[in-house]
Design a protein around this motif. Structure first.
Motif, mmCIF file in Angstrom:
data_model
loop_
_atom_site.group_PDB
_atom_site.id
_atom_site.type_symbol
_atom_site.label_atom_id
_atom_site.label_comp_id
_atom_site.label_asym_id
_atom_site.label_seq_id
_atom_site.Cartn_x
_atom_site.Cartn_y
_atom_site.Cartn_z
ATOM 1 N N GLN A 69 -42.264 1.811 6.020
ATOM 2 C CA GLN A 69 -41.052 1.466 6.760
ATOM 3 C C GLN A 69 -39.831 1.857 5.933
ATOM 4 N N VAL A 70 -38.802 2.339 6.613
ATOM 5 C CA VAL A 70 -37.548 2.704 5.949
ATOM 6 C C VAL A 70 -36.459 1.795 6.495
ATOM 7 N N ILE A 71 -35.732 1.146 5.581
ATOM 8 C CA ILE A 71 -34.605 0.305 5.994
ATOM 9 C C ILE A 71 -33.327 1.007 5.541
ATOM 10 N N PRO A 72 -32.513 1.465 6.508
ATOM 11 C CA PRO A 72 -31.257 2.131 6.153
ATOM 12 C C PRO A 72 -30.308 1.174 5.422
ATOM 13 N N PRO A 73 -29.297 1.715 4.737
ATOM 14 C CA PRO A 73 -28.348 0.858 4.033
ATOM 15 C C PRO A 73 -27.657 -0.110 4.987
ATOM 16 N N LYS A 74 -27.484 -1.343 4.527
ATOM 17 C CA LYS A 74 -26.806 -2.407 5.284
ATOM 18 C C LYS A 74 -27.494 -2.724 6.612
ATOM 19 N N ASP A 75 -28.764 -2.360 6.742
ATOM 20 C CA ASP A 75 -29.516 -2.636 7.974
ATOM 21 C C ASP A 75 -30.636 -3.623 7.655
#
Length: 195
Positions: A69-75
């Motif tokens: 899983q990839v969590i974008p910045p500030k997300d």
């Protein structure tokens, strides 16, 4: 010889069941779903401690694997919502990226949306690898402390659990990254906010 063991086991099961007869007002939940079962106060029994009348005992356990899983910045990734009930008692454990000094690179947000706060996490150092993945845990209760804030600030009502990337770069989660959420007790009273 094997049928004898089956007969003995059946006899013991029947014998034990004759001595244990739950009171009519008792009920138990033996499944992995979030349907609540209310345990009512029973004045006839002193050996069973029952929660207050509006608290529902549940055992809802969720294990979420985050590999890749990839969590974008500030997300964030939203994991759990108990609305219209609030979580009275529960526990969570997370295995997430950490820096060399065992500090988590992600925040675990709890509260009632949209009012989510970063919960204070406790490190399990023996199961953690600094600079890679660390395991943290926290109790889910209204009196849990907020991290990165004024001392003694409490979380308050909990209905939602998220994991957030507070950084400026996307974070890809490694194999074995995970979140385990266990909810033991819920109660009514988590009214939905107008968004």
């Amino acid at each position: 010889m094997k049928p004898t063991y089956i007969v003995i086991a059946t006899f013991l099961l029947l014998l034990c069941s004759t001595f244990y007869r739950p009171h009519v007002s008792e009920s138990f939940l033996f499944s992995n779903d979030s349907r609540a079962t209310n345990i009512k106060n029973n004045p006839e029994s002193d050996d069973i401690t029952s929660p207050p009348h509006n608290i529902h005992v549940v055992r809802d356990s969720e294990t979420i694997l985050l590999s890749g899983q990839v969590i974008p910045p500030k997300d964030y990734i939203h994991f759990y919502n108990s609305s219209p009930y609030k979580i009275v008692n529960g526990h969570l454990a997370v295995k997430i990226p950490c820096d060399e000094s065992f500090q988590p690179q992600l925040n675990v947000l709890v509260g009632q949306a949209p009012n989510l706060q970063s919960i204070s996490l406790l490190l399990i150092e023996e199961l953690s690898k600094p600079g890679k993945l660390c395991i943290y845990h926290a109790d889910l209760e209204e009196t849990a402390l907020v991290s990165h804030g004024t001392p003694d600030v409490k979380i308050g009502t909990i209905t939602d659990i998220d994991i957030q990337n507070p950084g400026i770069k996307a974070i890809e989660l490694h194999p074995t990254s995970s979140v385990v959420i266990g909810v033991n007790e819920i109660e009514p009273g988590a009214e939905e906010h107008e968004h």
